[in-house]
Design an enzyme around this catalytic site. Structure first.
Site, PDB file in Angstrom:
ATOM      1  NE  ARG A 118      55.559  73.763  28.603  1.00  0.00           N
ATOM      2  CZ  ARG A 118      55.241  72.493  28.326  1.00  0.00           C
ATOM      3  NH1 ARG A 118      54.521  72.199  27.269  1.00  0.00           N
ATOM      4  NH2 ARG A 118      55.661  71.530  29.112  1.00  0.00           N
ATOM      5  CE  LYS A 140      55.119  96.478  33.915  1.00  0.00           C
ATOM      6  NZ  LYS A 140      55.367  97.586  34.876  1.00  0.00           N
ATOM      7  CD  GLU A 182      47.740 104.608  36.577  1.00  0.00           C
ATOM      8  OE1 GLU A 182      48.788 105.030  36.071  1.00  0.00           O
ATOM      9  OE2 GLU A 182      47.722 103.855  37.579  1.00  0.00           O
ATOM     10  CE  LYS A 224      51.030 100.210  29.686  1.00  0.00           C
ATOM     11  NZ  LYS A 224      50.460  99.730  30.918  1.00  0.00           N
ATOM     12  CD  GLU A 234      58.914  98.580  34.726  1.00  0.00           C
ATOM     13  OE1 GLU A 234      57.737  98.358  34.423  1.00  0.00           O
ATOM     14  OE2 GLU A 234      59.293  98.832  35.869  1.00  0.00           O
ATOM     15  NE  ARG A 238      55.450  98.273  30.632  1.00  0.00           N
ATOM     16  CZ  ARG A 238      54.723  97.281  30.156  1.00  0.00           C
ATOM     17  NH1 ARG A 238      55.220  96.486  29.242  1.00  0.00           N
ATOM     18  NH2 ARG A 238      53.494  97.089  30.587  1.00  0.00           N
ATOM     19  CG  ASN A 242      56.328 101.796  37.340  1.00  0.00           C
ATOM     20  OD1 ASN A 242      55.193 101.407  37.117  1.00  0.00           O
ATOM     21  ND2 ASN A 242      57.397 101.077  37.066  1.00  0.00           N
ATOM     22  CG  HIS A 245      53.113 103.496  40.049  1.00  0.00           C
ATOM     23  ND1 HIS A 245      52.785 104.621  39.319  1.00  0.00           N
ATOM     24  CD2 HIS A 245      52.269 102.516  39.619  1.00  0.00           C
ATOM     25  CE1 HIS A 245      51.795 104.318  38.478  1.00  0.00           C
ATOM     26  NE2 HIS A 245      51.468 103.051  38.638  1.00  0.00           N
ATOM     27  CG  HIS A 249      53.027 100.585  44.830  1.00  0.00           C
ATOM     28  ND1 HIS A 249      53.931 100.164  43.886  1.00  0.00           N
ATOM     29  CD2 HIS A 249      51.806 100.470  44.260  1.00  0.00           C
ATOM     30  CE1 HIS A 249      53.281  99.819  42.780  1.00  0.00           C
ATOM     31  NE2 HIS A 249      51.992  99.999  42.986  1.00  0.00           N
ATOM     32  CG  HIS A 262      46.584 101.370  41.680  1.00  0.00           C
ATOM     33  ND1 HIS A 262      47.793 101.104  42.279  1.00  0.00           N
ATOM     34  CD2 HIS A 262      46.860 101.632  40.372  1.00  0.00           C
ATOM     35  CE1 HIS A 262      48.753 101.189  41.378  1.00  0.00           C
ATOM     36  NE2 HIS A 262      48.212 101.506  40.210  1.00  0.00           N
TER      37      HIS A 262
HETATM   38  P1  NAD Z   1      38.826  96.785  39.261  1.00  0.00           P
HETATM   39  O1  NAD Z   1      39.100  95.817  38.219  1.00  0.00           O
HETATM   40  O2  NAD Z   1      38.711  96.303  40.669  1.00  0.00           O
HETATM   41  O3  NAD Z   1      37.512  97.623  38.891  1.00  0.00           O
HETATM   42  C1  NAD Z   1      37.092  98.646  39.756  1.00  0.00           C
HETATM   43  C2  NAD Z   1      35.609  98.462  40.155  1.00  0.00           C
HETATM   44  O4  NAD Z   1      34.788  98.856  39.059  1.00  0.00           O
HETATM   45  C3  NAD Z   1      35.219  97.044  40.473  1.00  0.00           C
HETATM   46  O5  NAD Z   1      34.291  97.055  41.521  1.00  0.00           O
HETATM   47  C4  NAD Z   1      34.562  96.559  39.187  1.00  0.00           C
HETATM   48  O6  NAD Z   1      33.665  95.498  39.381  1.00  0.00           O
HETATM   49  C5  NAD Z   1      33.854  97.814  38.755  1.00  0.00           C
HETATM   50  N1  NAD Z   1      33.569  97.955  37.337  1.00  0.00           N
HETATM   51  C6  NAD Z   1      34.344  97.591  36.288  1.00  0.00           C
HETATM   52  N2  NAD Z   1      33.817  98.032  35.150  1.00  0.00           N
HETATM   53  C7  NAD Z   1      32.677  98.670  35.456  1.00  0.00           C
HETATM   54  C8  NAD Z   1      31.687  99.356  34.706  1.00  0.00           C
HETATM   55  N3  NAD Z   1      31.819  99.533  33.390  1.00  0.00           N
HETATM   56  N4  NAD Z   1      30.623  99.877  35.349  1.00  0.00           N
HETATM   57  C9  NAD Z   1      30.518  99.757  36.705  1.00  0.00           C
HETATM   58  N5  NAD Z   1      31.426  99.163  37.478  1.00  0.00           N
HETATM   59  C10 NAD Z   1      32.495  98.618  36.861  1.00  0.00           C
HETATM   60  O7  NAD Z   1      39.944  97.952  39.308  1.00  0.00           O
HETATM   61  P2  NAD Z   1      40.760  98.718  38.177  1.00  0.00           P
HETATM   62  O8  NAD Z   1      41.028 100.063  38.739  1.00  0.00           O
HETATM   63  O9  NAD Z   1      40.146  98.592  36.851  1.00  0.00           O
HETATM   64  O10 NAD Z   1      42.134  97.898  38.133  1.00  0.00           O
HETATM   65  C11 NAD Z   1      42.954  97.787  39.260  1.00  0.00           C
HETATM   66  C12 NAD Z   1      43.863  96.588  39.069  1.00  0.00           C
HETATM   67  O11 NAD Z   1      44.640  96.811  37.907  1.00  0.00           O
HETATM   68  C13 NAD Z   1      44.834  96.360  40.212  1.00  0.00           C
HETATM   69  O12 NAD Z   1      44.884  94.988  40.517  1.00  0.00           O
HETATM   70  C14 NAD Z   1      46.177  96.828  39.650  1.00  0.00           C
HETATM   71  O13 NAD Z   1      47.261  96.133  40.217  1.00  0.00           O
HETATM   72  C15 NAD Z   1      46.000  96.503  38.198  1.00  0.00           C
HETATM   73  N6  NAD Z   1      46.827  97.294  37.281  1.00  0.00           N
HETATM   74  C16 NAD Z   1      47.515  96.611  36.321  1.00  0.00           C
HETATM   75  C17 NAD Z   1      48.271  97.310  35.414  1.00  0.00           C
HETATM   76  C18 NAD Z   1      48.977  96.558  34.324  1.00  0.00           C
HETATM   77  O14 NAD Z   1      49.772  97.160  33.608  1.00  0.00           O
HETATM   78  N7  NAD Z   1      48.679  95.300  34.135  1.00  0.00           N
HETATM   79  C19 NAD Z   1      48.347  98.712  35.472  1.00  0.00           C
HETATM   80  C20 NAD Z   1      47.619  99.371  36.458  1.00  0.00           C
HETATM   81  C21 NAD Z   1      46.866  98.647  37.365  1.00  0.00           C
HETATM   82  N1  GLY Z   2      51.307 100.272  34.445  1.00  0.00           N
HETATM   83  C1  GLY Z   2      52.720 100.326  34.225  1.00  0.00           C
HETATM   84  C2  GLY Z   2      53.183  99.518  33.077  1.00  0.00           C
HETATM   85  O1  GLY Z   2      52.400  98.948  32.356  1.00  0.00           O
HETATM   86  O2  GLY Z   2      54.367  99.437  32.867  1.00  0.00           O
END
Ligand code: NAD
Ligand code: GLY
Length: 361
Positions: A118, A140, A182, A224, A234, A238, A242, A245, A249, A262
């Site tokens: 939990r 998130k 972003e 942020k 949100e 918040r 987006n 987005h 999307h 993305h």
């Molecule tokens: P990712 O985590 O897939 O990383 C992108 C690529 O870079 C991967 O191949 C990874 O292995 C590589 N990588 C990471 N760090 C590295 C480094 N320092 N050097 C070399 N390679 C490296 O993608 P991302 O763009 O970081 O994140 C995308 C994800 O985040 C999606 O699932 C999306 O839904 C999520 N997201 C979440 C939020 C949130 O608020 N929680 C916001 C935006 C996106």
């Molecule tokens: N990435 C959008 C949020 O965190 O609300």
């Protein structure tokens, strides 16, 4: 090193930003307050940065879980792997999880931390630009379901975020640009001064100049943190995070989450939101052109991928999370630095915008 506080009463936490944070023993000693620690990372990040993090965990029993690279690791299967390992090793409620990686690892680890017994403590060590400026901050967390992205998740805050700018030196160029989308977003939705600064400094950022990078991440995280502190779950402001987005999307879904990253889809989507705002008389054409130019300079796409059609865009936009009682709310712009959440647009203007950006007409 810069420190920004995410102000959420008893769930408040610091975001540390700076060079060589992964070598800062005191930071780790301050936040790794359990003797049971699990580092969750992936097979790309592990060879680069796992050893340096392990070196910081003196007098601690730690386990390491290295998952395959890619969005497929944001799954119930991976969640099950994390939980199974924690149970096999008899980790208690006082354990700490460390997310070492991009948004995929951060979202998965955060959700595992929210679920295990939990809720246990977790630390974010984001290693992509996108994760440092966006996904590691704000709580998130989620995994994907076969029928939809981020459909199983929770709002669950970390206890600290350590954004070491040095790790960005190994990030591939496309991933870096995707993160910049972003960053530019914060300027467009609420920080005109930052937007102007980005226009002046985009080449230094693209060259990954240390000072430019640190300021970029700091100012993004300040934006942020302010938004999250005001509206953690949100229910209002918040949603402006987006921007782009809903369009983005729709593009990602049409491409089956292949072809574009993305951030690339979000970049194009932000320009489409600006264009629609212009068509509705909210903002003038010169500002749309400014946004297009900065996206081009950040090496982000400014036209929809050639494989996507108008029908796919309209269909995919209908199922967006920002749809309430069958009405799709969009984030539009009254100006650069002034976003609004509204359903006050016409289907005709929306179609004109999509058509304008379709590569295949
Ligand atoms: P990712 O985590 O897939 O990383 C992108 C690529 O870079 C991967 O191949 C990874 O292995 C590589 N990588 C990471 N760090 C590295 C480094 N320092 N050097 C070399 N390679 C490296 O993608 P991302 O763009 O970081 O994140 C995308 C994800 O985040 C999606 O699932 C999306 O839904 C999520 N997201 C979440 C939020 C949130 O608020 N929680 C916001 C935006 C996106
Ligand atoms: N990435 C959008 C949020 O965190 O609300």
């Amino acid at each position: 090193m810069k420190t920004i506080e995410v102000d959420l009463d008893e769930r408040s936490y610091p975001i540390y930003i700076g060079k060589s944070l992964l070598s800062d023993q005191r930071l780790f000693e301050k936040h790794v307050t359990s003797s049971q620690v699990m580092i969750i990372t992936n097979e790309t990040v592990a060879p680069l940065y796992l050893e340096i993090v392990e070196k910081r965990l003196t007098n601690v029993n730690y386990e390491t879980l290295i998952l395959p690279d890619g969005e497929t690791s944001k799954s119930l299967d991976s969640l099950n792997q994390v939980i199974t390992r924690l149970m096999e090793k008899k980790y208690s409620r006082t354990c700490i999880l460390i997310a070492l990686g991009g948004g995929v690892i951060g979202d998965l680890t955060g959700f595992a931390a929210a679920c295990y017994q939990r809720g246990v403590t977790f630390i974010q060590i984001p290693t992509t630009l996108l994760a440092q400026v966006d996904s590691s901050v704000g709580g998130k967390t989620a995994v994907n379901h076969a029928l939809g992205k981020n459909m199983i998740g929770a709002f669950y805050q970390p206890c600290a975020v350590l954004a070491d700018t040095e790790v960005l030196s190994t990030l591939p160029e496309r991933e870096f640009s995707a993160g910049l989308a972003e960053v530019i977003k914060y300027g467009i939705i609420r920080d005109k001064e930052f937007y102007d600064w980005l226009e002046e400094n985009i080449e230094s950022i693209m060259a990954r100049d240390d000072d430019a990078l640190e300021y970029t991440i700091e100012r993004s995280c300040i934006n942020k943190a302010e938004v999250v502190a005001e509206d953690e779950r949100e229910s209002g402001i918040r949603a402006t995070l987006n921007l782009g987005h809903t369009f983005g999307h729709a593009i990602e879904t049409a491409l089956n989450y292949k072809e574009w990253l993305h951030g690339e889809a979000i970049g194009c989507g932000m320009l489409m939101a600006a264009d629609l705002s212009m068509r509705l008389g909210l903002m003038d054409q010169t500002k749309v052109e400014r946004i297009k130019t900065i996206l081009e300079r950040a090496k982000l796409p400014t036209q929809i991928h050639k494989d996507v059609t108008l029908e796919q865009m309209l269909e995919n936009m209908k199922v967006d999370k920002k749809s309430r009682d069958g009405v799709l709310y969009l984030i539009l712009l009254n100006d650069i630095g002034k976003a609004v959440v509204t359903s006050d647009y016409t289907e005709e203007a929306l179609k004109e915008t999509i058509n304008h950006f379709l590569a295949r007409k």
